[in-house]
Design a protein around this motif. Structure first.
Motif, PDB file in Angstrom:
ATOM      1  N   ALA A   1      -6.008  41.525  16.742  1.00  0.00           N
ATOM      2  CA  ALA A   1      -4.708  40.842  16.696  1.00  0.00           C
ATOM      3  C   ALA A   1      -4.943  39.369  16.376  1.00  0.00           C
ATOM      4  O   ALA A   1      -5.782  38.714  17.011  1.00  0.00           O
ATOM      5  N   VAL A   2      -4.218  38.851  15.411  1.00  0.00           N
ATOM      6  CA  VAL A   2      -4.404  37.477  14.946  1.00  0.00           C
ATOM      7  C   VAL A   2      -3.105  36.705  15.137  1.00  0.00           C
ATOM      8  O   VAL A   2      -2.030  37.168  14.731  1.00  0.00           O
ATOM      9  N   VAL A   3      -3.237  35.558  15.756  1.00  0.00           N
ATOM     10  CA  VAL A   3      -2.102  34.644  15.924  1.00  0.00           C
ATOM     11  C   VAL A   3      -2.449  33.340  15.221  1.00  0.00           C
ATOM     12  O   VAL A   3      -3.447  32.688  15.554  1.00  0.00           O
ATOM     13  N   LEU A   4      -1.649  32.971  14.242  1.00  0.00           N
ATOM     14  CA  LEU A   4      -1.863  31.746  13.475  1.00  0.00           C
ATOM     15  C   LEU A   4      -0.863  30.696  13.937  1.00  0.00           C
ATOM     16  O   LEU A   4       0.352  30.946  13.950  1.00  0.00           O
ATOM     17  N   VAL A   5      -1.360  29.543  14.323  1.00  0.00           N
ATOM     18  CA  VAL A   5      -0.514  28.448  14.801  1.00  0.00           C
ATOM     19  C   VAL A   5      -0.634  27.294  13.819  1.00  0.00           C
ATOM     20  O   VAL A   5      -1.731  26.800  13.561  1.00  0.00           O
ATOM     21  N   SER A   6       0.490  26.889  13.276  1.00  0.00           N
ATOM     22  CA  SER A   6       0.516  25.796  12.302  1.00  0.00           C
ATOM     23  C   SER A   6       0.767  24.468  13.007  1.00  0.00           C
ATOM     24  O   SER A   6       1.662  24.361  13.850  1.00  0.00           O
ATOM     25  N   ARG A   7      -0.024  23.502  12.662  1.00  0.00           N
ATOM     26  CA  ARG A   7       0.174  22.145  13.173  1.00  0.00           C
ATOM     27  C   ARG A   7       0.476  21.243  11.994  1.00  0.00           C
ATOM     28  O   ARG A   7      -0.322  21.161  11.046  1.00  0.00           O
ATOM     29  N   PRO A   8       1.630  20.595  11.997  1.00  0.00           N
ATOM     30  CA  PRO A   8       2.035  19.813  10.817  1.00  0.00           C
ATOM     31  C   PRO A   8       1.111  18.622  10.584  1.00  0.00           C
ATOM     32  O   PRO A   8       0.514  18.086  11.520  1.00  0.00           O
ATOM     33  N   THR A   9       1.028  18.245   9.331  1.00  0.00           N
ATOM     34  CA  THR A   9       0.264  17.054   8.982  1.00  0.00           C
ATOM     35  C   THR A   9       0.982  15.837   9.543  1.00  0.00           C
ATOM     36  O   THR A   9       2.177  15.650   9.303  1.00  0.00           O
ATOM     37  N   PRO A  10       0.295  15.000  10.324  1.00  0.00           N
ATOM     38  CA  PRO A  10       0.971  13.852  10.935  1.00  0.00           C
ATOM     39  C   PRO A  10       1.480  12.885   9.881  1.00  0.00           C
ATOM     40  O   PRO A  10       0.760  12.530   8.938  1.00  0.00           O
ATOM     41  N   ALA A  11       2.744  12.531  10.017  1.00  0.00           N
ATOM     42  CA  ALA A  11       3.340  11.565   9.092  1.00  0.00           C
ATOM     43  C   ALA A  11       2.933  10.162   9.482  1.00  0.00           C
ATOM     44  O   ALA A  11       2.674   9.859  10.642  1.00  0.00           O
ATOM     45  N   GLN A  12       2.891   9.306   8.492  1.00  0.00           N
ATOM     46  CA  GLN A  12       2.545   7.910   8.753  1.00  0.00           C
ATOM     47  C   GLN A  12       3.691   7.244   9.516  1.00  0.00           C
ATOM     48  O   GLN A  12       4.857   7.361   9.127  1.00  0.00           O
ATOM     49  N   PRO A  13       3.396   6.561  10.634  1.00  0.00           N
ATOM     50  CA  PRO A  13       4.451   5.911  11.397  1.00  0.00           C
ATOM     51  C   PRO A  13       5.223   4.901  10.546  1.00  0.00           C
ATOM     52  O   PRO A  13       4.661   4.240   9.677  1.00  0.00           O
TER      53      PRO A  13
END
Length: 264
Positions: free
Chosen positions: A188-200
């Motif tokens: 079983a595979v769970v893929l979690v996406s983490r967004p690319t941090p935007a520049q403040p």
């Protein structure tokens, strides 16, 4: 000689002040070579000038330095990218730790080592932030002639961006290929996406050294160049003053010799 001492002291103070402005601070230490390179690359993508050097506190290890002004930004980038990573234990690290080994303990250690090796492989893929592999494989009983019982596995994969660097099917085949009696459908595979941090907002990708604006990744080179330039100019100025003083003394001695009457 007395004129040289104030000049030397002033030159030393000027160079020291310029070097302090360009000093670096370690943000990660006791890293192996691959993990140090990973941190340097991640910081470079965020326009943070990072360098690695041998860690004086741990033989064979490295540390990563950044300019003092970029420490908060570097720590933020490392937190977002889950760096530096903790190296999972492999098979060779896990097997044989029990003082009184039993079949069950050796089997558990073997599974932990295989899971650690799989995690290392997955985390070595560009774009994967972290990987956790959990194996549930029953121990084979050699006294029974029944076929081995299939187990199961689960994988939690965190990746950067909306598109994973590899598909769930690829992860299933990779894990099943590394564990006997497992089929890809057992994983079983769970893929979690983490967004690319935007520049403040309000933060510029450029750094400033006085009136000069350059990319943050070039700040240290510019500061070092300015330090060398200031030291060269100060050295030339000191040399000019010393030569001028010597020339003035030589002229005064020559004039005095001309005005002094010769002895009969």
């Amino acid at each position: 000689m007395q004129a040289r001492q104030p000049l030397s002291a002033a030159l030393f103070a000027l160079v020291l002040a310029a070097c302090c402005a360009a000093c670096a601070v370690p943000v990660a230490s006791t890293l192996d070579d691959s993990e140090a390179n990973r941190v340097v690359v991640a910081l470079g993508r965020a326009s943070v000038d990072a360098t690695k050097e041998p860690d004086p506190t741990a033989e064979g290890r490295w540390r990563v330095n950044v300019p003092r002004d970029d420490v908060p930004r570097a720590l933020s980038v490392m937190r977002d990218d889950a760096l530096p990573r903790t190296l999972p234990a492999g098979v060779l690290d896990s097997v044989g730790k029990s003082l009184v080994p039993s079949e069950a303990a050796e089997h558990a250690e073997l599974l932990a080592g295989i899971a650690g090796d799989l995690e290392r492989t997955l985390e070595g893929i560009d774009g994967v932030l972290s990987a956790r592999v959990h194996l549930n494989v029953p121990q084979a009983n050699p006294s029974r002639e029944s076929p081995p019982v299939r187990g199961s596995a689960s994988v939690l994969l965190e990746h950067r961006g909306s598109t994973p660097p590899l598909s769930a099917d690829s992860v299933q085949r990779l894990v099943a290929g590394g564990v006997a009696t497992l089929l890809p459908t057992d994983v079983a595979v769970v893929l979690v996406s983490r967004p690319t941090p935007a520049q403040p907002l309000g933060e510029s990708p450029l750094g400033h050294v006085g009136p000069i604006a350059v990319a943050r990744s070039s700040l240290r080179q510019l500061q070092a160049s300015l330090v060398a330039l200031v030291a060269l100019v100060a050295l030339l100025a000191a040399t000019t003053l010393v030569l001028h003083a010597r020339l003035s003394r030589a002229r005064a001695a020559l004039a005095q010799a001309r005005t002094t009457p010769a002895e009969p």
